[in-house]
Design a protein around this motif. Structure first.
Motif, PDB file in Angstrom:
ATOM      1  N   ARG A 166       0.398  34.382  50.594  1.00 59.47           N
ATOM      2  CA  ARG A 166       0.353  32.977  50.985  1.00 59.47           C
ATOM      3  C   ARG A 166      -0.386  32.744  52.304  1.00 59.47           C
ATOM      4  O   ARG A 166      -0.758  31.623  52.633  1.00 59.47           O
ATOM      5  CB  ARG A 166       1.769  32.405  51.091  1.00 59.47           C
ATOM      6  CG  ARG A 166       2.594  32.988  52.240  1.00 59.47           C
ATOM      7  CD  ARG A 166       3.976  32.358  52.267  1.00 59.47           C
ATOM      8  NE  ARG A 166       4.751  32.862  53.408  1.00 59.47           N
ATOM      9  CZ  ARG A 166       5.987  32.476  53.699  1.00 59.47           C
ATOM     10  NH1 ARG A 166       6.599  31.595  52.901  1.00 59.47           N
ATOM     11  NH2 ARG A 166       6.624  32.964  54.740  1.00 59.47           N
ATOM     12  N   ASP A 174     -16.962  24.858  45.083  1.00 56.99           N
ATOM     13  CA  ASP A 174     -16.356  23.814  44.278  1.00 56.99           C
ATOM     14  C   ASP A 174     -17.274  23.508  43.086  1.00 56.99           C
ATOM     15  O   ASP A 174     -18.186  22.682  43.170  1.00 56.99           O
ATOM     16  CB  ASP A 174     -16.155  22.562  45.135  1.00 56.99           C
ATOM     17  CG  ASP A 174     -15.310  21.501  44.435  1.00 56.99           C
ATOM     18  OD1 ASP A 174     -14.816  21.782  43.329  1.00 56.99           O
ATOM     19  OD2 ASP A 174     -15.144  20.415  45.009  1.00 56.99           O
ATOM     20  N   LEU A 182      -9.688  28.693  40.264  1.00 57.64           N
ATOM     21  CA  LEU A 182      -9.004  27.935  41.309  1.00 57.64           C
ATOM     22  C   LEU A 182      -7.517  27.802  40.998  1.00 57.64           C
ATOM     23  O   LEU A 182      -6.660  27.985  41.885  1.00 57.64           O
ATOM     24  CB  LEU A 182      -9.654  26.559  41.446  1.00 57.64           C
ATOM     25  CG  LEU A 182      -9.000  25.577  42.425  1.00 57.64           C
ATOM     26  CD1 LEU A 182      -8.991  26.135  43.841  1.00 57.64           C
ATOM     27  CD2 LEU A 182      -9.729  24.232  42.379  1.00 57.64           C
ATOM     28  N   GLU A 183      -7.196  27.513  39.750  1.00 56.05           N
ATOM     29  CA  GLU A 183      -5.797  27.377  39.357  1.00 56.05           C
ATOM     30  C   GLU A 183      -5.051  28.705  39.486  1.00 56.05           C
ATOM     31  O   GLU A 183      -3.878  28.736  39.892  1.00 56.05           O
ATOM     32  CB  GLU A 183      -5.718  26.844  37.935  1.00 56.05           C
ATOM     33  CG  GLU A 183      -6.185  25.394  37.811  1.00 56.05           C
ATOM     34  CD  GLU A 183      -6.207  24.901  36.375  1.00 56.05           C
ATOM     35  OE1 GLU A 183      -5.750  25.652  35.481  1.00 56.05           O
ATOM     36  OE2 GLU A 183      -6.682  23.771  36.143  1.00 56.05           O
ATOM     37  N   ARG A 186      -4.373  29.293  43.254  1.00 54.05           N
ATOM     38  CA  ARG A 186      -3.284  28.419  43.709  1.00 54.05           C
ATOM     39  C   ARG A 186      -1.938  28.878  43.159  1.00 54.05           C
ATOM     40  O   ARG A 186      -0.928  28.858  43.871  1.00 54.05           O
ATOM     41  CB  ARG A 186      -3.570  26.981  43.283  1.00 54.05           C
ATOM     42  CG  ARG A 186      -4.677  26.314  44.104  1.00 54.05           C
ATOM     43  CD  ARG A 186      -5.077  24.975  43.527  1.00 54.05           C
ATOM     44  NE  ARG A 186      -5.967  24.240  44.436  1.00 54.05           N
ATOM     45  CZ  ARG A 186      -6.637  23.149  44.091  1.00 54.05           C
ATOM     46  NH1 ARG A 186      -6.532  22.659  42.857  1.00 54.05           N
ATOM     47  NH2 ARG A 186      -7.417  22.540  44.973  1.00 54.05           N
ATOM     48  N   GLY A 189      -0.447  31.549  45.115  1.00 62.08           N
ATOM     49  CA  GLY A 189       0.091  31.133  46.407  1.00 62.08           C
ATOM     50  C   GLY A 189      -0.857  31.235  47.577  1.00 62.08           C
ATOM     51  O   GLY A 189      -0.490  30.899  48.709  1.00 62.08           O
ATOM     52  N   ARG A 191      -4.154  30.292  49.974  1.00 59.00           N
ATOM     53  CA  ARG A 191      -4.816  29.062  50.390  1.00 59.00           C
ATOM     54  C   ARG A 191      -6.296  29.134  50.005  1.00 59.00           C
ATOM     55  O   ARG A 191      -6.852  30.214  49.866  1.00 59.00           O
ATOM     56  CB  ARG A 191      -4.662  28.854  51.900  1.00 59.00           C
ATOM     57  CG  ARG A 191      -3.198  28.678  52.316  1.00 59.00           C
ATOM     58  CD  ARG A 191      -3.058  28.575  53.809  1.00 59.00           C
ATOM     59  NE  ARG A 191      -3.392  29.827  54.461  1.00 59.00           N
ATOM     60  CZ  ARG A 191      -3.694  29.926  55.758  1.00 59.00           C
ATOM     61  NH1 ARG A 191      -3.738  28.862  56.515  1.00 59.00           N
ATOM     62  NH2 ARG A 191      -3.969  31.108  56.290  1.00 59.00           N
ATOM     63  N   VAL A 192      -6.909  27.972  49.841  1.00 60.22           N
ATOM     64  CA  VAL A 192      -8.285  27.923  49.342  1.00 60.22           C
ATOM     65  C   VAL A 192      -9.159  27.091  50.266  1.00 60.22           C
ATOM     66  O   VAL A 192      -8.773  26.002  50.686  1.00 60.22           O
ATOM     67  CB  VAL A 192      -8.343  27.325  47.916  1.00 60.22           C
ATOM     68  CG1 VAL A 192      -9.774  27.384  47.379  1.00 60.22           C
ATOM     69  CG2 VAL A 192      -7.391  28.053  46.975  1.00 60.22           C
TER      70      VAL A 192
END
Length: 325
Positions: A166, A174, A182-183, A186, A189, A191-192
């Motif tokens: 995390r 993007d 991306l999913e 996420r 946990g 960060r992006v």
């Protein structure tokens, strides 16, 4: 026979080319005219390149992907005075064209030089899948990471860096093609840091010691990948890459050219030896470098110079007479 070596001040000469491109490009900040900005920056960079004492040859162009730029940017184009050690040259006058066009942070100008024959040139490849980490996590970046779930790779990087997942920051372009990735990130946990453009800058942020990014991941430009490999290698970081054609036309062109599309490459595969210099100059201010600023007849630039042989990292703050650039 003794190893051919680039002269130790090559980086100081090469950075003049990115300074020239950055100053030219910065005049187009926020004007929404990326094509004109690219042409102006390319012309400025090529003029500066042709003043350098070297027998250079561009290893790989990027016109197959962006469809813009001067014809001189194609692979095989001679640059320099023609005197000196034969070299491979890679350039990107504007990494982050959309960032510049909309006045956003993080656009840079970059160039790299290595002894002739050192750089892998997968032309006509346009796209490449990439992963980049810094030297602390380099050993953890195994080839299996490119095909494993994102959570597995993130766990390896977190363990190597002594962090919780995390606490990691992942740099990702993007793009619609990255939605599933991306999913996954996420869900794991982490960060992006999502950005419109500029994955060379992202590779530098990920490869830098104690940088703000822990991992760059995703599909970006192939020529940007080769430039990133030069920088990551000079910083002692780790990188994995594999060609990732995004259209039937690109796949057919790669098959016709007999370019491997399934092999996983590391930095040494893409740039052999340690006779490598990488330079970058900020165009718009970002996490990596300050952008160009103008005052009357002066322009100020902030640049980075990396020398692979000695792992030296220098930053330069310079002031230029605009008429002299």
């Amino acid at each position: 026979m003794s190893e051919v070596k680039l002269y130790r001040n090559m980086g100081l000469d090469l950075v003049r080319t990115t300074e020239a491109a950055a100053i030219s490009a910065a005049r187009w900040m926020g004007l929404g005219r990326s094509d004109e900005a690219d042409r102006a920056a390319s012309a400025a960079m090529l003029r500066a390149l042709d003043r350098l004492k070297m027998n250079g040859q561009i290893a790989m162009g990027e016109d197959s992907r962006v469809g813009i730029g001067l014809p001189e940017l194609h692979a095989g184009r001679a640059v320099g005075t023609g005197r000196g050690i034969p070299t491979d040259v890679m350039v990107d006058p504007i990494d982050g064209r959309r960032l510049l066009a909309y006045g956003r942070a993080g656009a840079i100008s970059v160039a790299a030089v290595a002894t002739r024959g050192s750089m892998w040139s997968p032309s006509p490849a346009a796209y490449m899948e990439k992963m980049v980490v810094n030297r602390t996590a380099a050993a953890a970046l195994v080839p299996e990471c490119l095909d494993a779930p994102a959570a597995w790779t993130l766990a390896l990087v977190a363990r190597a860096k002594g962090k919780a997942v995390r606490d990691l920051v992942v740099f990702l372009l993007d793009r619609p093609r990255h939605q599933d990735l991306l999913e996954e990130i996420r869900a794991a946990g982490a960060r992006v840091m999502l950005t419109d453009d500029g994955d060379i800058s992202g590779a530098l942020l990920a490869a830098a010691p104690n940088g703000p990014v822990d991992l760059l991941i995703g599909v970006g430009g192939a020529s940007e990948g080769l430039l990133s490999a030069c920088a990551v290698k000079a910083l002692g970081g780790g990188m994995l890459a594999r060609l990732a054609p995004q259209s039937a036309e690109e796949r057919a062109a790669l098959i016709e050219a007999r370019v491997e599309t399934k092999r996983i490459f590391n930095c040494e595969d893409m740039v052999a030896g340690d006779q490598v210099f990488f330079v970058a100059t900020g165009i718009t201010s970002g996490l990596l470098l300050e952008g160009v600023s103008f005052e009357h007849d002066r322009a100020s630039t902030n640049s980075l110079i990396l020398r692979c042989e000695t792992r030296t990292r220098r930053t330069i703050q310079a002031e230029h007479l605009i008429t002299a650039v």
